[in-house]
Design a protein around this motif. Structure first.
Motif, PDB file in Angstrom:
ATOM      1  N   UNK A 195      -0.904   7.324  13.338  1.00 20.78           N
ATOM      2  CA  UNK A 195      -0.944   8.700  13.851  1.00 20.78           C
ATOM      3  C   UNK A 195       0.446   9.169  14.256  1.00 20.78           C
ATOM      4  N   UNK A 196       1.135   8.349  15.047  1.00 19.61           N
ATOM      5  CA  UNK A 196       2.454   8.774  15.535  1.00 19.61           C
ATOM      6  C   UNK A 196       3.522   8.681  14.456  1.00 19.61           C
ATOM      7  N   UNK A 197       3.306   7.848  13.462  1.00 18.72           N
ATOM      8  CA  UNK A 197       4.229   7.820  12.324  1.00 18.72           C
ATOM      9  C   UNK A 197       4.140   9.131  11.549  1.00 18.72           C
ATOM     10  N   UNK A 198       2.936   9.683  11.433  1.00 16.44           N
ATOM     11  CA  UNK A 198       2.776  10.982  10.763  1.00 16.44           C
ATOM     12  C   UNK A 198       3.556  12.061  11.495  1.00 16.44           C
ATOM     13  N   UNK A 199       3.592  11.963  12.827  1.00 18.79           N
ATOM     14  CA  UNK A 199       4.381  12.922  13.603  1.00 18.79           C
ATOM     15  C   UNK A 199       5.862  12.823  13.262  1.00 18.79           C
ATOM     16  N   UNK A 200       6.265  11.660  12.759  1.00 20.54           N
ATOM     17  CA  UNK A 200       7.654  11.439  12.350  1.00 20.54           C
ATOM     18  C   UNK A 200       7.856  11.715  10.856  1.00 20.54           C
ATOM     19  N   UNK A 201       6.781  12.202  10.207  1.00 24.56           N
ATOM     20  CA  UNK A 201       6.878  12.512   8.788  1.00 24.56           C
ATOM     21  C   UNK A 201       6.685  11.327   7.870  1.00 24.56           C
ATOM     22  N   UNK A 202       6.054  10.247   8.385  1.00 27.94           N
ATOM     23  CA  UNK A 202       5.868   9.032   7.602  1.00 27.94           C
ATOM     24  C   UNK A 202       4.389   8.729   7.393  1.00 27.94           C
ATOM     25  N   UNK A 203       4.068   8.190   6.230  1.00 22.69           N
ATOM     26  CA  UNK A 203       2.724   7.666   5.960  1.00 22.69           C
ATOM     27  C   UNK A 203       2.840   6.149   5.886  1.00 22.69           C
ATOM     28  N   UNK A 204       2.250   5.458   6.857  1.00 22.03           N
ATOM     29  CA  UNK A 204       2.367   4.005   6.894  1.00 22.03           C
ATOM     30  C   UNK A 204       0.993   3.359   7.029  1.00 22.03           C
ATOM     31  N   UNK A 205       0.929   2.115   6.620  1.00 24.89           N
ATOM     32  CA  UNK A 205      -0.225   1.274   6.889  1.00 24.89           C
ATOM     33  C   UNK A 205       0.264   0.119   7.752  1.00 24.89           C
ATOM     34  N   UNK A 206      -0.666  -0.542   8.427  1.00 23.34           N
ATOM     35  CA  UNK A 206      -0.286  -1.642   9.305  1.00 23.34           C
ATOM     36  C   UNK A 206      -0.955  -2.940   8.868  1.00 23.34           C
ATOM     37  N   UNK A 207      -0.254  -4.022   9.064  1.00 24.80           N
ATOM     38  CA  UNK A 207      -0.777  -5.357   8.799  1.00 24.80           C
ATOM     39  C   UNK A 207      -0.632  -6.160  10.086  1.00 24.80           C
ATOM     40  N   UNK A 208      -1.752  -6.631  10.632  1.00 23.57           N
ATOM     41  CA  UNK A 208      -1.751  -7.324  11.921  1.00 23.57           C
ATOM     42  C   UNK A 208      -1.932  -8.823  11.717  1.00 23.57           C
ATOM     43  N   UNK A 209      -1.041  -9.588  12.321  1.00 21.75           N
ATOM     44  CA  UNK A 209      -1.084 -11.044  12.227  1.00 21.75           C
ATOM     45  C   UNK A 209      -1.359 -11.633  13.607  1.00 21.75           C
ATOM     46  N   UNK A 210      -1.987 -12.787  13.646  1.00 22.66           N
ATOM     47  CA  UNK A 210      -2.355 -13.429  14.914  1.00 22.66           C
ATOM     48  C   UNK A 210      -1.623 -14.760  15.054  1.00 22.66           C
ATOM     49  N   UNK A 211      -1.056 -14.982  16.243  1.00 23.60           N
ATOM     50  CA  UNK A 211      -0.372 -16.235  16.535  1.00 23.60           C
ATOM     51  C   UNK A 211      -0.890 -16.764  17.874  1.00 23.60           C
ATOM     52  N   UNK A 212      -0.733 -18.082  18.080  1.00 27.17           N
ATOM     53  CA  UNK A 212      -1.140 -18.684  19.354  1.00 27.17           C
ATOM     54  C   UNK A 212       0.047 -18.940  20.277  1.00 27.17           C
ATOM     55  N   UNK A 213       1.258 -18.680  19.804  1.00 17.21           N
ATOM     56  CA  UNK A 213       2.449 -18.902  20.628  1.00 17.21           C
ATOM     57  C   UNK A 213       3.634 -18.140  20.084  1.00 17.21           C
ATOM     58  N   UNK A 214       4.660 -18.007  20.927  1.00 10.72           N
ATOM     59  CA  UNK A 214       5.826 -17.224  20.551  1.00 10.72           C
ATOM     60  C   UNK A 214       6.714 -17.872  19.509  1.00 10.72           C
ATOM     61  N   UNK A 215       6.750 -19.205  19.459  1.00 18.27           N
ATOM     62  CA  UNK A 215       7.645 -19.880  18.526  1.00 18.27           C
ATOM     63  C   UNK A 215       7.287 -19.559  17.074  1.00 18.27           C
ATOM     64  N   UNK A 216       5.998 -19.524  16.764  1.00 14.00           N
ATOM     65  CA  UNK A 216       5.561 -19.200  15.413  1.00 14.00           C
ATOM     66  C   UNK A 216       5.934 -17.783  15.024  1.00 14.00           C
TER      67      UNK A 216
END
Length: 335
Positions: free
Chosen positions: A54-75
């Motif tokens: 939504x907010x990317x559209x306000x910036x004139x961009x069309x984006x998709x998102x890819x969400x990844x899951x981790x159990x810790x910061x090192x990974x």
């Protein structure tokens, strides 16, 4: 021939002025990471409500998102360094570690804080009243030994309890384990794990059982509210995608306002999205707890950095929190 020459001259001109052919083209797919727990609620709201799009559209961009899951910061840091992740999200420890290690190359910095929340060290050992009572028979689960915010906070507490130079006294008792597994291991009573330095909602769920009790509160160690989680990225990505970074910060502010305005709706969204077996009213209680602040403003980052400098965990030093973050939130009253 003339066309080729013209293109060559244009490219030469672009390079001469420091441009690149991709300078105006920001990425179309944004890769973000999060971990387990209600502390990542702003990111869950962004994901479920498609606020970054939504907010990317306000910036004139069309984006998709890819969400990844981790159990810790090192990974996450490994994924960020290898170019397989755009935005990492985790605790202060991993964020400061990668900040210090990349000053001469990727220059990783914080994008925004996600919250300020206390972390509890919980145990099922009735003989442990303070961290001085832990023995070699105890095992403390936390996300990543040495570098997670829980591990660093435990070291800071050990230094206060046992004296200067004793910050690593409890490190041999720690075991790297994701929060869900750590909760199951400790509360099941059939594992060597009998303590868990966790986060919400795991710590609250554990304390509902009479055989568990709190040993340590991170707010006591730090002397007040501190940032728990934040989002960070490389300078290379931020410089190439300024509109996306602006959109993400706007999405975070949007998500946090929704959380504050309607904590019940946020709780219901989180429970459904994360498939959490928890009553809505319990989630609302955590979200609305005055100790839990939903804010992009960093708090006590320098207190953590000062300790990590003294302990040799991070060599790079600064006395200005703004050096830890990109400009998007530098007008905030951070610390």
């Amino acid at each position: 021939m003339a066309i080729g020459l013209t293109r060559g001259l244009c490219l030469a001109a672009a390079l001469a002025f420091g441009w690149s052919t991709a300078a105006s083209a920001e990425v179309s797919t944004v890769r973000l990471a999060k971990q387990f727990g209600i502390s990542y609620l702003p990111l869950t709201v962004i994901q479920e409500e498609k606020l970054l799009e939504k907010h990317a559209k306000d910036q004139g961009l069309d984006v998709t998102t890819e969400w990844l899951r981790f159990t810790g910061g090192s990974g996450m840091n490994e994924a960020l360094l290898s170019g397989n992740l755009d935005f990492a999200a985790g605790g202060v420890g991993p964020a400061l570690t990668i900040w210090g290690k990349t000053r001469n190359n990727l220059k990783v910095r914080g994008v925004a804080a996600l919250n300020a929340m206390p972390l509890y060290l919980v145990t099922t050992n009735p003989d442990v009243k303070t961290i001085k009572d832990f023995t070699s028979k105890d095992k403390i689960a936390l996300p990543t030994v040495k570098t997670s915010i829980q591990a660093v906070t435990l070291q800071m507490a050990a230094e206060k309890a046992f004296g200067e130079g004793q910050q690593n006294k409890l490190d041999p008792l720690t075991v790297s384990m994701g929060h869900p597994d750590a909760q199951i291991a400790m509360m099941g009573g059939k594992s060597e794990i009998n303590a868990h330095f966790g986060s919400s909602p795991f710590q609250e769920l554990e304390l509902k059982d009479p055989k568990a009790h709190k040993v340590l509160d991170s707010y006591d160690v730090l002397g007040g509210p501190h940032t728990f989680n934040l989002v960070w990225a490389s300078t290379r990505f931020v410089d190439a995608n300024p509109k996306i970074v602006t959109a993400l910060v706007a999405a975070l502010e949007d998500a946090m306002q929704r959380i504050k305005t309607d904590p019940k709706a946020a709780a219901e969204l989180w429970i459904k999205a994360e498939n959490v077996k928890m009553p809505v009213e319990d989630a609302v209680a955590i979200i609305s707890n005055p100790q839990n602040e939903w804010t992009t403003t960093p708090k006590k980052m320098l207190a953590y950095l000062d300790y990590m400098n003294r302990a040799g965990l991070v060599s790079t030093k600064t006395d200005d929190w703004k050096e830890l973050f990109f400009p998007n939130i530098q007008n905030a009253q951070g610390s």
